[in-house]
Scaffold this motif. Structure first.
Motif, PDB file in Angstrom:
ATOM      1  N   ALA A 267      48.158  19.414  17.607  1.00 43.45           N
ATOM      2  CA  ALA A 267      47.906  20.767  18.108  1.00 43.45           C
ATOM      3  C   ALA A 267      46.645  21.342  17.466  1.00 43.45           C
ATOM      4  N   LEU A 268      46.472  21.118  16.178  1.00 44.90           N
ATOM      5  CA  LEU A 268      45.278  21.614  15.490  1.00 44.90           C
ATOM      6  C   LEU A 268      44.009  20.988  16.065  1.00 44.90           C
ATOM      7  N   LEU A 269      44.036  19.678  16.303  1.00 45.03           N
ATOM      8  CA  LEU A 269      42.853  19.013  16.850  1.00 45.03           C
ATOM      9  C   LEU A 269      42.509  19.529  18.243  1.00 45.03           C
ATOM     10  N   VAL A 270      43.526  19.729  19.064  1.00 45.24           N
ATOM     11  CA  VAL A 270      43.281  20.254  20.411  1.00 45.24           C
ATOM     12  C   VAL A 270      42.749  21.678  20.321  1.00 45.24           C
ATOM     13  N   TRP A 271      43.336  22.495  19.464  1.00 47.54           N
ATOM     14  CA  TRP A 271      42.913  23.885  19.297  1.00 47.54           C
ATOM     15  C   TRP A 271      41.472  23.973  18.813  1.00 47.54           C
ATOM     16  N   GLN A 272      41.067  23.043  17.944  1.00 48.66           N
ATOM     17  CA  GLN A 272      39.704  23.040  17.399  1.00 48.66           C
ATOM     18  C   GLN A 272      38.722  22.284  18.294  1.00 48.66           C
ATOM     19  N   ASP A 273      39.152  21.918  19.488  1.00 44.95           N
ATOM     20  CA  ASP A 273      38.328  21.186  20.446  1.00 44.95           C
ATOM     21  C   ASP A 273      37.862  19.833  19.880  1.00 44.95           C
ATOM     22  N   LEU A 274      38.784  19.167  19.202  1.00 48.39           N
ATOM     23  CA  LEU A 274      38.523  17.839  18.631  1.00 48.39           C
ATOM     24  C   LEU A 274      39.505  16.805  19.194  1.00 48.39           C
ATOM     25  N   ALA A 275      39.848  16.961  20.460  1.00 43.86           N
ATOM     26  CA  ALA A 275      40.837  16.068  21.073  1.00 43.86           C
ATOM     27  C   ALA A 275      40.393  14.601  21.043  1.00 43.86           C
ATOM     28  N   TRP A 276      39.098  14.341  20.924  1.00 45.18           N
ATOM     29  CA  TRP A 276      38.616  12.955  20.843  1.00 45.18           C
ATOM     30  C   TRP A 276      39.223  12.230  19.637  1.00 45.18           C
ATOM     31  N   ALA A 277      39.669  12.975  18.617  1.00 39.91           N
ATOM     32  CA  ALA A 277      40.216  12.364  17.403  1.00 39.91           C
ATOM     33  C   ALA A 277      41.708  12.043  17.521  1.00 39.91           C
ATOM     34  N   LEU A 278      42.356  12.438  18.613  1.00 37.91           N
ATOM     35  CA  LEU A 278      43.786  12.179  18.771  1.00 37.91           C
ATOM     36  C   LEU A 278      44.144  10.689  18.707  1.00 37.91           C
ATOM     37  N   PRO A 279      43.420   9.790  19.389  1.00 30.62           N
ATOM     38  CA  PRO A 279      43.791   8.370  19.293  1.00 30.62           C
ATOM     39  C   PRO A 279      43.762   7.856  17.849  1.00 30.62           C
ATOM     40  N   GLY A 280      42.759   8.256  17.085  1.00 30.69           N
ATOM     41  CA  GLY A 280      42.681   7.826  15.693  1.00 30.69           C
ATOM     42  C   GLY A 280      43.826   8.369  14.868  1.00 30.69           C
ATOM     43  N   LEU A 281      44.136   9.640  15.057  1.00 26.56           N
ATOM     44  CA  LEU A 281      45.249  10.250  14.335  1.00 26.56           C
ATOM     45  C   LEU A 281      46.558   9.533  14.633  1.00 26.56           C
ATOM     46  N   TRP A 282      46.818   9.306  15.910  1.00 27.51           N
ATOM     47  CA  TRP A 282      48.080   8.665  16.282  1.00 27.51           C
ATOM     48  C   TRP A 282      48.143   7.222  15.796  1.00 27.51           C
ATOM     49  N   LEU A 283      47.045   6.504  15.840  1.00 22.95           N
ATOM     50  CA  LEU A 283      47.052   5.140  15.308  1.00 22.95           C
ATOM     51  C   LEU A 283      47.325   5.140  13.804  1.00 22.95           C
ATOM     52  N   LEU A 284      46.716   6.055  13.083  1.00 20.94           N
ATOM     53  CA  LEU A 284      46.952   6.127  11.639  1.00 20.94           C
ATOM     54  C   LEU A 284      48.405   6.465  11.327  1.00 20.94           C
ATOM     55  N   LEU A 285      48.963   7.426  12.043  1.00 22.02           N
ATOM     56  CA  LEU A 285      50.349   7.814  11.783  1.00 22.02           C
ATOM     57  C   LEU A 285      51.344   6.737  12.215  1.00 22.02           C
ATOM     58  N   LEU A 286      51.131   6.148  13.379  1.00 24.21           N
ATOM     59  CA  LEU A 286      52.010   5.052  13.811  1.00 24.21           C
ATOM     60  C   LEU A 286      51.888   3.859  12.879  1.00 24.21           C
ATOM     61  N   GLY A 287      50.661   3.574  12.463  1.00 23.70           N
ATOM     62  CA  GLY A 287      50.448   2.474  11.533  1.00 23.70           C
ATOM     63  C   GLY A 287      51.173   2.692  10.222  1.00 23.70           C
ATOM     64  N   HIS A 288      51.133   3.911   9.726  1.00 29.83           N
ATOM     65  CA  HIS A 288      51.849   4.222   8.481  1.00 29.83           C
ATOM     66  C   HIS A 288      53.351   4.013   8.660  1.00 29.83           C
ATOM     67  N   SER A 289      53.865   4.493   9.771  1.00 29.83           N
ATOM     68  CA  SER A 289      55.292   4.357  10.046  1.00 29.83           C
ATOM     69  C   SER A 289      55.696   2.885  10.152  1.00 29.83           C
ATOM     70  N   PHE A 290      54.947   2.107  10.934  1.00 28.18           N
ATOM     71  CA  PHE A 290      55.261   0.689  11.085  1.00 28.18           C
ATOM     72  C   PHE A 290      55.154  -0.042   9.758  1.00 28.18           C
TER      73      PHE A 290
END
Length: 134
Positions: free
Chosen positions: A45-68
């Motif tokens: 939500a913060l990334l979208v609000w700050q108009d940085l939606a391009w960073a969403l794939p990286g964020l999700w990969l990092l978080l999923l990677g940590h979880s896995f």
């Protein structure tokens, strides 16, 4: 859509964590996943609000990677390697002037392939063990 999916995931994990946690370890894992989903939702939500939606794939990969990676040490070793693949993909997705969606797609494909090979090997190992003890 990602934010809505994340909110639903947080609710489902929280709900199942209360009802179905059969052991202390299971309860801990479900709490960890719920907390990680909440962090992902808030940061997305913060990334979208700050108009940085391009960073969403990286964020999700990092978080999923940590979880896995964390679950791999507890449940299924190929999760650990898949987690590292996802985290590497997350770093590449956040690289300046890179292509985050391509990095997301490549990391997902390689990580999924790694998991598929791991499941295939485990099934072969179990069949060999059951036929020798059968």
């Amino acid at each position: 859509m990602i934010l809505l999916g994340g909110a639903v995931e947080v609710m489902m994990i929280r709900r199942s964590g209360r009802k179905e946690a059969g052991s202390t370890l299971a309860a801990w894992v479900l709490r960890l996943q719920g907390n990680l989903s909440f962090v992902a939702l808030a940061l997305s939500a913060l990334l979208v609000w700050q108009d940085l939606a391009w960073a969403l794939p990286g964020l999700w990969l990092l978080l999923l990677g940590h979880s896995f990676y964390m679950l791999g040490g507890l449940a299924f070793p190929p999760f650990r390697a898949c987690g590292l693949i996802y985290q590497l993909g997350g770093v590449v997705a956040l690289w300046p002037h890179g292509n985050p969606l391509l990095a997301f797609a490549a990391a997902t494909a390689v990580g999924s392939l790694w998991m598929g090979v791991g499941v295939w090997r485990e099934n072969r190992r179990e069949r060999a063990y059951s036929s020798s003890n059968g």
